[in-house]
Write an enzyme that holds these catalytic residues in place. Structure first.
Site, PDB file in Angstrom:
ATOM      1  CG  HIS A  64      -1.648  -1.273   1.443  1.00  0.00           C
ATOM      2  ND1 HIS A  64      -2.663  -1.691   0.612  1.00  0.00           N
ATOM      3  CD2 HIS A  64      -1.508  -2.255   2.379  1.00  0.00           C
ATOM      4  CE1 HIS A  64      -3.126  -2.866   1.045  1.00  0.00           C
ATOM      5  NE2 HIS A  64      -2.447  -3.230   2.108  1.00  0.00           N
TER       6      HIS A  64
ATOM      7  CB  SER B  75      -0.686   0.335  -4.324  1.00  0.00           C
ATOM      8  OG  SER B  75      -0.758   1.157  -3.193  1.00  0.00           O
TER       9      SER B  75
ATOM     10  CB  SER C  94      -4.402   0.717  -0.545  1.00  0.00           C
ATOM     11  OG  SER C  94      -3.396   0.191  -1.382  1.00  0.00           O
TER      12      SER C  94
ATOM     13  CG  ASP D 115       0.719  -5.968   2.323  1.00  0.00           C
ATOM     14  OD1 ASP D 115       0.053  -6.974   2.628  1.00  0.00           O
ATOM     15  OD2 ASP D 115       0.509  -4.844   2.815  1.00  0.00           O
TER      16      ASP D 115
ATOM     17  CD  GLU E  91       3.657  -5.309   6.363  1.00  0.00           C
ATOM     18  OE1 GLU E  91       4.894  -5.477   6.347  1.00  0.00           O
ATOM     19  OE2 GLU E  91       3.101  -4.503   7.103  1.00  0.00           O
TER      20      GLU E  91
ATOM     21  CG  ASN F 194       1.259 -11.652   9.479  1.00  0.00           C
ATOM     22  OD1 ASN F 194       0.670 -10.565   9.557  1.00  0.00           O
ATOM     23  ND2 ASN F 194       0.758 -12.750  10.006  1.00  0.00           N
TER      24      ASN F 194
ATOM     25  CE  LYS G 239       2.021  -7.012   9.427  1.00  0.00           C
ATOM     26  NZ  LYS G 239       0.610  -7.404   9.223  1.00  0.00           N
TER      27      LYS G 239
ATOM     28  CG  ASP H  48       0.041  -4.060  10.763  1.00  0.00           C
ATOM     29  OD1 ASP H  48      -1.143  -4.302  10.503  1.00  0.00           O
ATOM     30  OD2 ASP H  48       0.863  -3.731   9.898  1.00  0.00           O
ATOM     31  CG  ASN H  49      -1.936  -8.451  11.649  1.00  0.00           C
ATOM     32  OD1 ASN H  49      -1.046  -7.670  11.324  1.00  0.00           O
ATOM     33  ND2 ASN H  49      -2.015  -9.653  11.145  1.00  0.00           N
TER      34      ASN H  49
ATOM     35  CB  CYS I 114      -7.526  -3.831  12.492  1.00  0.00           C
ATOM     36  SG  CYS I 114      -6.743  -4.439  10.973  1.00  0.00           S
TER      37      CYS I 114
ATOM     38  CG  HIS J  65      -4.266  -8.987   1.431  1.00  0.00           C
ATOM     39  ND1 HIS J  65      -3.474  -7.926   1.806  1.00  0.00           N
ATOM     40  CD2 HIS J  65      -3.966  -9.237   0.134  1.00  0.00           C
ATOM     41  CE1 HIS J  65      -2.726  -7.564   0.784  1.00  0.00           C
ATOM     42  NE2 HIS J  65      -2.997  -8.342  -0.246  1.00  0.00           N
TER      43      HIS J  65
ATOM     44  CG  HIS K 247      -2.864  -0.304  10.324  1.00  0.00           C
ATOM     45  ND1 HIS K 247      -4.212  -0.415  10.140  1.00  0.00           N
ATOM     46  CD2 HIS K 247      -2.392  -1.567  10.464  1.00  0.00           C
ATOM     47  CE1 HIS K 247      -4.546  -1.697  10.171  1.00  0.00           C
ATOM     48  NE2 HIS K 247      -3.461  -2.412  10.351  1.00  0.00           N
TER      49      HIS K 247
ATOM     50  CB  SER L 190       4.522  -3.418  10.292  1.00  0.00           C
ATOM     51  OG  SER L 190       3.409  -3.440  11.134  1.00  0.00           O
TER      52      SER L 190
ATOM     53  CD  GLN M  15       8.216  -6.197   5.037  1.00  0.00           C
ATOM     54  OE1 GLN M  15       9.258  -6.614   4.532  1.00  0.00           O
ATOM     55  NE2 GLN M  15       7.034  -6.701   4.741  1.00  0.00           N
TER      56      GLN M  15
HETATM   57  P1  NAI Z   1      -5.913 -14.805  11.621  1.00  0.00           P
HETATM   58  O1  NAI Z   1      -5.630 -16.102  10.994  1.00  0.00           O
HETATM   59  O2  NAI Z   1      -5.277 -14.416  12.915  1.00  0.00           O
HETATM   60  O3  NAI Z   1      -7.501 -14.602  11.818  1.00  0.00           O
HETATM   61  C1  NAI Z   1      -8.475 -14.993  10.907  1.00  0.00           C
HETATM   62  C2  NAI Z   1      -9.578 -15.674  11.715  1.00  0.00           C
HETATM   63  O4  NAI Z   1     -10.687 -15.937  10.873  1.00  0.00           O
HETATM   64  C3  NAI Z   1      -9.125 -17.010  12.301  1.00  0.00           C
HETATM   65  O5  NAI Z   1      -9.306 -17.022  13.705  1.00  0.00           O
HETATM   66  C4  NAI Z   1     -10.009 -18.031  11.587  1.00  0.00           C
HETATM   67  O6  NAI Z   1     -10.337 -19.128  12.441  1.00  0.00           O
HETATM   68  C5  NAI Z   1     -11.232 -17.191  11.238  1.00  0.00           C
HETATM   69  N1  NAI Z   1     -12.019 -17.740  10.124  1.00  0.00           N
HETATM   70  C6  NAI Z   1     -11.611 -18.394   9.004  1.00  0.00           C
HETATM   71  N2  NAI Z   1     -12.648 -18.743   8.243  1.00  0.00           N
HETATM   72  C7  NAI Z   1     -13.760 -18.288   8.869  1.00  0.00           C
HETATM   73  C8  NAI Z   1     -15.147 -18.352   8.575  1.00  0.00           C
HETATM   74  N3  NAI Z   1     -15.606 -18.984   7.478  1.00  0.00           N
HETATM   75  N4  NAI Z   1     -16.012 -17.761   9.424  1.00  0.00           N
HETATM   76  C9  NAI Z   1     -15.570 -17.157  10.556  1.00  0.00           C
HETATM   77  N5  NAI Z   1     -14.263 -17.072  10.907  1.00  0.00           N
HETATM   78  C10 NAI Z   1     -13.368 -17.644  10.064  1.00  0.00           C
HETATM   79  O7  NAI Z   1      -5.552 -13.705  10.508  1.00  0.00           O
HETATM   80  P2  NAI Z   1      -5.357 -12.125  10.751  1.00  0.00           P
HETATM   81  O8  NAI Z   1      -3.930 -11.845  11.007  1.00  0.00           O
HETATM   82  O9  NAI Z   1      -6.378 -11.659  11.709  1.00  0.00           O
HETATM   83  O10 NAI Z   1      -5.644 -11.579   9.284  1.00  0.00           O
HETATM   84  C11 NAI Z   1      -6.923 -11.660   8.692  1.00  0.00           C
HETATM   85  C12 NAI Z   1      -6.899 -11.026   7.301  1.00  0.00           C
HETATM   86  O11 NAI Z   1      -6.639  -9.632   7.433  1.00  0.00           O
HETATM   87  C13 NAI Z   1      -5.809 -11.554   6.374  1.00  0.00           C
HETATM   88  O12 NAI Z   1      -6.305 -11.552   5.050  1.00  0.00           O
HETATM   89  C14 NAI Z   1      -4.705 -10.520   6.511  1.00  0.00           C
HETATM   90  O13 NAI Z   1      -3.829 -10.556   5.432  1.00  0.00           O
HETATM   91  C15 NAI Z   1      -5.519  -9.264   6.614  1.00  0.00           C
HETATM   92  N6  NAI Z   1      -4.906  -8.098   7.245  1.00  0.00           N
HETATM   93  C16 NAI Z   1      -5.445  -6.884   6.890  1.00  0.00           C
HETATM   94  C17 NAI Z   1      -4.979  -5.726   7.457  1.00  0.00           C
HETATM   95  C18 NAI Z   1      -5.548  -4.411   7.057  1.00  0.00           C
HETATM   96  O14 NAI Z   1      -4.985  -3.384   7.400  1.00  0.00           O
HETATM   97  N7  NAI Z   1      -6.645  -4.353   6.357  1.00  0.00           N
HETATM   98  C19 NAI Z   1      -3.878  -5.743   8.468  1.00  0.00           C
HETATM   99  C20 NAI Z   1      -3.436  -7.073   8.803  1.00  0.00           C
HETATM  100  C21 NAI Z   1      -3.937  -8.204   8.210  1.00  0.00           C
END
Ligand code: NAI
Length: 475
Positions: free
Chosen positions: A51, A74, A79, A137, A198, A223, A228, A232-233, A237, A343, A396, A404, A408
């Site tokens: 991003h 990006s 983003s 990322d 990332e 990650n 991180k 960050d997550n 968020c 993501h 963020h 984070s 990196q």
């Molecule tokens: P995580 O693996 O810690 O959490 C995801 C959760 O979703 C898990 O607990 C899993 O059991 C649950 N899950 C999976 N399938 C499901 C379903 N069908 N119904 C309900 N729950 C379900 O992953 P994390 O780190 O929380 O990341 C989640 C997403 O967010 C990823 O795609 C990551 O890349 C993205 N992300 C986005 C950010 C942003 O700024 N927008 C920042 C950091 C991560």
């Protein structure tokens, strides 16, 4: 210098915000100081796909300060912050008429064709002798290089089929044009010393490739540095989910029913934030451990089907696909807000929504659409189902991204400078470096750390200087 951004005249505004961000990014600034003399990234040609925000501008200029040559895109069509992109191209010492910074190919609101064109441009190093590092990322740059090399080996690019998503057609078209006898992608893959990834989703792709024996170069999973994903997550968020909702809709959150799908790191931050605003938060989970955590944190945990008709706000955080389906959206309350912070955009079945018979799209403003069903009720979808905190707001804030991005930079130095220590595989940074990243952020918050006595350290079996926890500790 080749580049493509929305408007270079935004550079001055971008530079002002970069200056403010630098103060909020003590980890990155400390790394700049520590490595100013030794220049550990001299010779590194880093292609970055992350991003293109103000915080990323500080990351890019840190990589340059350590000796790297950089080209950037990006990792999402919505983003980019156009003033950040302009400022990075102009550079701290250039002007709009004489840009001297880093080639960036990114603007807010790219089409999918433009997005992949940008990725291709940033991977096409002038002179053809780079990149030798990727900073990714979500894994799109890594994916393009791998698929290109794979199809060059096979001697042909397979055609996309009707059942493939629209984006895959775009990628296949690009590869049909670029895969060839000169073996561009094979050579790129051979040159790359490694990738630092990332996010959760990109890391997932890397472990899959390693497991299948198709990973072509080593990777560091940034990650899963504690500093991180547990910051960050979660805390990132917790900040930016509210920012996305407010800027997109300005709807009062207090008193509303909000559903958070997924209670991993991102879900925990989002649920906490919405509760902080006075929403009644409901969580959905598939993992009994995370479901139990959510329950003990005081949230109702149930299935989406149970609550789809009573909730006002939906946020998907799973990194999985088809979480909110078209038939769910048809059953929602009038003007329910539907958003994703994971993501990729397939957490919400946008393709299915678009195909709903008689549905009408009414664009309210960029990245906010009302979808009106034939019965007259509507839902509001943020950022076309793409990550709403970066699509509808600015992602963020700097302080958390400093954690984070310090990881990196350290990961880039590790892979570039100690290549032989990393055979093909997926690695996390050692704990002492994780602790170092945290340490660099304590002073700014006025944190005073207690120092172990020698006797205490011996008693709990650690060194006075750390690491303080075994690798399996979960925080
Ligand atoms: P995580 O693996 O810690 O959490 C995801 C959760 O979703 C898990 O607990 C899993 O059991 C649950 N899950 C999976 N399938 C499901 C379903 N069908 N119904 C309900 N729950 C379900 O992953 P994390 O780190 O929380 O990341 C989640 C997403 O967010 C990823 O795609 C990551 O890349 C993205 N992300 C986005 C950010 C942003 O700024 N927008 C920042 C950091 C991560």
């Amino acid at each position: 210098m080749d580049f493509k951004v929305a408007d270079l005249s935004l550079a001055e505004f971008g530079r002002k915000e970069i200056r403010l961000a630098e103060h909020e990014m003590p980890g990155l600034m400390a790394v700049r100081k520590e490595y100013a003399a030794s220049q550990p990234l001299r010779g590194a040609k880093i292609m970055g796909s992350l991003h293109m925000t103000i915080q990323t501008a500080v990351l890019i200029e840190t990589l340059v300060a350590l000796g790297a040559e950089v080209r950037w895109v990006s990792c999402n069509i919505f983003s980019t912050q156009d003033h950040a992109a302009a400022a990075v191209v102009v550079g701290p010492n250039g002007t709009v008429d004489d840009p001297q910074g880093v080639p960036v190919f990114a603007w807010k609101g790219e089409t999918l064709e433009e997005y992949w064109w940008c990725t291709d441009q940033a991977l096409a190093w002038p002179g053809g002798d780079g990149p030798n590092m990727i900073l990714d990322d979500g894994g799109d740059a890594t994916l393009l290089v791998h698929r290109g090399a794979e199809y060059e080996k096979a001697g042909a690019v397979p055609s996309a089929t009707d059942s493939d998503p629209e984006e895959w057609h775009v990628i296949i078209d690009l590869l049909k044009r670029t895969v060839g006898d000169e073996k561009r992608w094979t050579k790129t893959a051979e040159r790359i010393k490694g990738v630092t990834e990332e996010t959760t989703t990109g890391v997932h792709r890397l472990y899959e490739m390693f497991k299948n024996g198709t990973l072509l170069f080593p990777a560091i999973n940034v990650n899963d540095s504690v500093t991180k994903s547990k910051f960050d997550n979660k805390y990132g968020c917790r900040h930016s989910v509210i920012d996305g909702l407010n800027r997109a809709t300005d709807v009062l959150i207090g008193g509303k029913v909000a559903v958070i799908c997924g209670y991993g790191d991102v879900g925990k931050g989002c649920a906490d934030a919405l509760r902080g605003q006075g929403a009644r938060v409901i969580v959905t989970e598939i993992d009994p451990i995370c479901a139990l955590q959510a329950a003990m944190d005081g949230f109702q945990v149930t299935t989406l089907d149970e609550v789809v008709g009573i909730a006002d706000i939906f946020v998907t955080t799973t990194g999985n696909f088809d979480i909110i389906r078209a038939d769910h959206m048809a059953k929602m309350k009038h003007q329910a807000i539907v958003s994703n912070i994971g993501h990729f955009d397939n957490e919400i079945d946008m393709a299915g929504l678009i195909k709903t018979e008689g549905i009408v799209r009414n664009n309210i403003k960029p990245q906010v659409d009302e979808w009106i069903f034939p019965d007259g009720h509507s839902i509001i979808v943020l950022a076309e189902g793409r990550l709403m905190n970066l699509g509808c707001a600015t992602g963020h804030p700097s302080f958390v991204m400093s954690n984070s991005f310090t990881n990196q930079v350290i990961a880039q130095i590790e892979l570039f400078a100690k290549t032989e220590e990393y055979p093909i595989g997926v690695y996390v940074l050692p704990k002492h470096l994780d602790e170092k990243v945290a340490r660099l952020h304590l002073d700014a918050l006025g944190v005073k750390l207690t120092t172990l006595t020698k006797e205490q350290a011996e008693y709990i079996g650690v060194d006075v200087e750390g690491p303080y926890k075994p690798d399996h500790y979960r925080y």
